[in-house]
Write a protein that holds these residues in place. Sequence first.
Motif, short mmCIF file in Angstrom:
data_model
loop_
_atom_site.label_atom_id
_atom_site.label_comp_id
_atom_site.label_asym_id
_atom_site.label_seq_id
_atom_site.Cartn_x
_atom_site.Cartn_y
_atom_site.Cartn_z
N GLY A 262 -3.34 3.52 -15.53
CA GLY A 262 -1.91 3.64 -15.14
C GLY A 262 -1.53 4.18 -13.84
O GLY A 262 -0.62 3.86 -12.96
N VAL A 263 -2.24 5.42 -13.58
CA VAL A 263 -2.00 6.20 -12.45
C VAL A 263 -2.42 5.35 -11.21
O VAL A 263 -1.65 5.30 -10.24
CB VAL A 263 -2.96 7.54 -12.39
N LEU A 264 -3.54 4.68 -11.34
CA LEU A 264 -4.19 4.06 -10.20
C LEU A 264 -3.06 2.73 -10.05
O LEU A 264 -2.80 2.24 -8.85
CB LEU A 264 -5.43 3.20 -10.45
N ALA A 265 -2.53 2.08 -11.04
CA ALA A 265 -1.59 0.78 -10.83
C ALA A 265 -0.30 1.29 -10.21
O ALA A 265 0.13 0.87 -9.21
CB ALA A 265 -1.27 0.45 -12.21
N LEU A 266 0.22 2.76 -10.36
CA LEU A 266 1.48 3.17 -9.60
C LEU A 266 1.14 3.51 -8.44
O LEU A 266 1.90 3.23 -7.61
CB LEU A 266 1.81 4.64 -10.45
N ILE A 267 -0.12 4.05 -7.93
CA ILE A 267 -0.65 4.02 -6.74
C ILE A 267 -0.46 2.61 -5.78
O ILE A 267 0.08 2.66 -4.81
CB ILE A 267 -1.72 4.69 -6.34
N LEU A 268 -0.97 1.77 -6.60
CA LEU A 268 -1.04 0.39 -6.01
C LEU A 268 0.17 -0.19 -5.78
O LEU A 268 0.71 -0.88 -4.69
CB LEU A 268 -1.98 -0.49 -6.72
N ALA A 269 1.35 0.04 -6.67
CA ALA A 269 2.56 -0.23 -6.79
C ALA A 269 3.20 0.32 -5.67
O ALA A 269 4.33 -0.27 -4.94
CB ALA A 269 3.35 -0.41 -7.96
N GLY A 270 3.16 1.59 -5.49
CA GLY A 270 3.73 2.32 -4.29
C GLY A 270 3.19 1.97 -3.00
O GLY A 270 3.97 1.90 -2.05
N VAL A 271 2.14 1.39 -2.82
CA VAL A 271 1.42 0.83 -1.42
C VAL A 271 2.19 -0.47 -1.26
O VAL A 271 2.64 -0.75 -0.24
CB VAL A 271 0.02 0.65 -1.60
N ALA B 208 5.19 -1.36 -2.56
CA ALA B 208 6.47 -1.03 -2.10
C ALA B 208 6.58 -0.46 -0.56
O ALA B 208 7.58 -1.00 0.02
CB ALA B 208 7.12 -0.05 -3.19
N LEU B 209 5.85 0.15 -0.45
CA LEU B 209 5.69 0.87 1.11
C LEU B 209 5.18 -0.20 2.06
O LEU B 209 6.23 -0.45 3.22
CB LEU B 209 4.87 1.97 1.26
N GLY B 210 4.57 -1.25 1.75
CA GLY B 210 4.20 -2.25 2.54
C GLY B 210 5.15 -3.09 2.78
O GLY B 210 5.56 -3.58 3.92
#
Length: 178
Positions: free
Chosen positions: A73-82, A84-86
């Motif tokens: 889930g932490v990895l998924a949140l990082i990817l979701a942040g990427v 959103a930032l993209g």
Amino acid sequence: MNVSRNVAAPTPALKRGFARQLGEAVILFPLGLFALVMALGGQGGPARRVLRAQPGASAVRVIAHAALTVLLGVLALILAGVLALGTARGLFYGFVDSGPYDDSWGGPSKAGAWLAHFGVSLPISAAAIGLLYGLAALHRRLTAPLRGERRPAWVLPTVLLSCLATALFLFAFIRQLN
């Protein structure tokens, strides 16, 4: 030689399934955390339901899978942040950065900077979406023993390597902030 293929457009059910799988990846952290807290607190029933485990799944196995779900889930949140930032810095770049664009990629014009940032964000966002989709599938395979199914041999090493890579990324990211 004229070769024509009938390529069907994605059906609404396929689109819903894709969106559901992306949503499942994004909520892995809170689901895993809930399951972990419930299982450690002696409430195995809610933890098993969240992880879609059989009623007879052992508490130790539920706790272990809940902990791995938190890490994924932490990895998924990082990817979701990427993602959103993209989206914010690519698609909406002209609204996010008011200029001047002299030192921006694609500058000195606003249109050039916007186009350059959009072009860079497309493959990054596509990769983040693909990784989120794959992460949900990886989690489903990880928790297969909880449902009485066989787990492929490659799943656990892949999950552990993904969690290690996430920890190293977070360590490096936090380290750069200091």
